[in-house]
Motif scaffolding. Structure first.
Motif, PDB file in Angstrom:
ATOM      1  N   THR A  54      19.438 -22.964   2.412  1.00  0.00           N
ATOM      2  CA  THR A  54      18.262 -22.148   2.115  1.00  0.00           C
ATOM      3  C   THR A  54      18.584 -20.653   2.225  1.00  0.00           C
ATOM      4  OG1 THR A  54      17.534 -22.176   4.419  1.00  0.00           O
ATOM      5  CG2 THR A  54      16.743 -23.947   2.986  1.00  0.00           C
ATOM      6  N   THR A  55      17.803 -19.859   1.539  1.00  0.00           N
ATOM      7  CA  THR A  55      17.980 -18.401   1.586  1.00  0.00           C
ATOM      8  C   THR A  55      17.814 -17.880   3.006  1.00  0.00           C
ATOM      9  OG1 THR A  55      17.145 -18.183  -0.676  1.00  0.00           O
ATOM     10  CG2 THR A  55      17.115 -16.204   0.704  1.00  0.00           C
ATOM     11  N   ALA A  59      20.791 -15.923   4.944  1.00  0.00           N
ATOM     12  CA  ALA A  59      20.535 -14.555   5.386  1.00  0.00           C
ATOM     13  C   ALA A  59      20.699 -14.426   6.899  1.00  0.00           C
ATOM     14  CB  ALA A  59      19.133 -14.130   4.975  1.00  0.00           C
ATOM     15  N   LEU A 180      18.224  -8.051  -0.811  1.00  0.00           N
ATOM     16  CA  LEU A 180      18.479  -9.441  -1.223  1.00  0.00           C
ATOM     17  C   LEU A 180      18.283 -10.385  -0.036  1.00  0.00           C
ATOM     18  CD1 LEU A 180      21.636  -8.962  -3.489  1.00  0.00           C
ATOM     19  CD2 LEU A 180      19.237  -9.137  -4.188  1.00  0.00           C
ATOM     20  N   SER A 181      17.282 -10.098   0.769  1.00  0.00           N
ATOM     21  CA  SER A 181      16.892 -10.908   1.942  1.00  0.00           C
ATOM     22  C   SER A 181      17.880 -10.841   3.098  1.00  0.00           C
ATOM     23  CB  SER A 181      16.689 -12.387   1.541  1.00  0.00           C
ATOM     24  OG  SER A 181      15.690 -12.504   0.551  1.00  0.00           O
TER      25      SER A 181
END
Length: 345
Positions: A54-55, A59, A180-181
């Motif tokens: 997942t993002t 991150a 970008l997170s």
């Protein structure tokens, strides 16, 4: 010194002449860790498809290792010159505590506190370098002793308690404002990687550090200021540790007198593991970058699968032991190959 000796000293300040005379082996194993890293990412993505790829998780992994990466980028300087700096973790802790004490207890402006913390960290490097080079004592012993003194200083100025309430302006500068997170601190660390890469690969200082690390006596006979280079490397290491402490203070908005010690094993594991990547047997910034995120990938994946917190210590400790063994084996193999090539030339 004769004219021919001076010419030799001027041209032999780095091991490039050897690499030009003898073609280096291809060393496909320098990409092995990258391959293992890709396999880990795929495996954990398959096993935990709802959590690992997942993002938010990516991150978090990228942002959570900024402090360790900055610390490791500083440590590669003395390691490249053949020295150990065991005071980096306590120097990081001192920097973090100084920021908190000056900003929270003394009411200083946050950036003035940051500047003093980094300057104090540089002083630790100056002391380390002076004792190591002036009295010719092994850096392992010196930095261990100086680090212990620094830890006592930390207890003194902090009162052995956690200090909270650091100005949020520091937190905003190193943690928030994601791109970008990913927290902005990660991009700062990447810029530092680029800077260290340029110094190591495109400056006389970086090449001479490598020369000293491969053989200090040979370097000295060729006119290299060995002690000066080692001293500067230790100062740089402490400066990076101070910067890492500032970033850590921004991440947590607080400081305690002991949390920095937890970075000592991971930072050496990252540096030694990084020396087995891209440039075999050489401490290098991009190898260190890969090693840092390889380690956090493995730890995060295992924890998402249900492993206990102790897996982190097992992973870092195992990685350090394996990396040291691999570095020794690869270095011995490389020297054997080069000797064979020289004999056959």
């Amino acid at each position: 010194m004769t004219a021919s000796e001076k010419n030799h000293a001027g041209t032999a300040t780095a091991p490039r002449s050897t690499s030009q005379a003898v073609k280096r082996p291809a060393q496909p194993e320098r990409f092995a860790l990258l391959g293992v890293w890709v396999v880990l990412i795929i495996a954990f993505s398959v096993l935990e498809p709802d959590l690992f790829p997942t993002t938010a998780n990516v991150a978090n992994m990228l942002g959570s290792q900024v402090v360790l990466l900055i610390l490791a980028l500083g440590l590669v300087f003395p390691l490249r010159a053949g020295d150990f700096d065991l005071s980096v973790a306590t120097t990081l802790n001192m920097s973090m505590v100084l920021v908190a004490v000056l900003n929270v207890k003394q009411g200083w402006n946050i950036w003035a506190a940051v500047l003093v913390a980094i300057l104090a960290s540089l002083v630790v490097g100056v002391i380390n370098g002076y004792i190591v080079t002036k009295f010719d004592i092994h850096s392992f012993i010196v930095t261990l002793g100086v680090g212990t003194v620094v830890q006592g200083f930390i207890y003194f100025i902090s009162g052995s308690v956690t200090i909270s309430g650091i100005d949020r302006e520091l937190t905003d500068a190193v943690l928030f404002r994601p791109f970008l997170s990913v927290p902005i601190g990660f991009y700062y660390a990447v810029i530092l990687c680029l800077l260290v890469w340029y110094i190591f690969d495109h400056s006389a200082f970086g090449q001479r550090l490598l020369f000293v690390g491969q053989g200090s006596e040979v370097a000295r006979l060729n006119g290299v200021n060995v002690n000066g280079l080692r001293w500067r490397a230790l100062i740089i290491s402490s400066g990076f540790a101070g910067l890492a402490g500032v970033v850590y203070a921004g991440n947590t908005a607080s400081a305690d007198p002991v949390s920095g010690a937890a970075f000592l094993l991971p930072v050496f594991a990252a540096c030694f593991l990084g020396s087995t990547v891209l440039k075999i047997g050489r401490f290098n910034p991009w190898g260190t970058f890969i090693a840092v995120y390889f380690l956090v990938t493995g730890i995060t994946g295992l924890q998402l699968l249900g492993a206990q917190q102790y897996v982190q210590e097992l992973f870092y400790g195992g990685a350090l032991v394996i990396a040291v063994i691999l570095s020794k084996v690869i270095r011995t193999r490389g020297e054997r190959i080069r000797r064979t090539q020289v004999q056959n030339a």
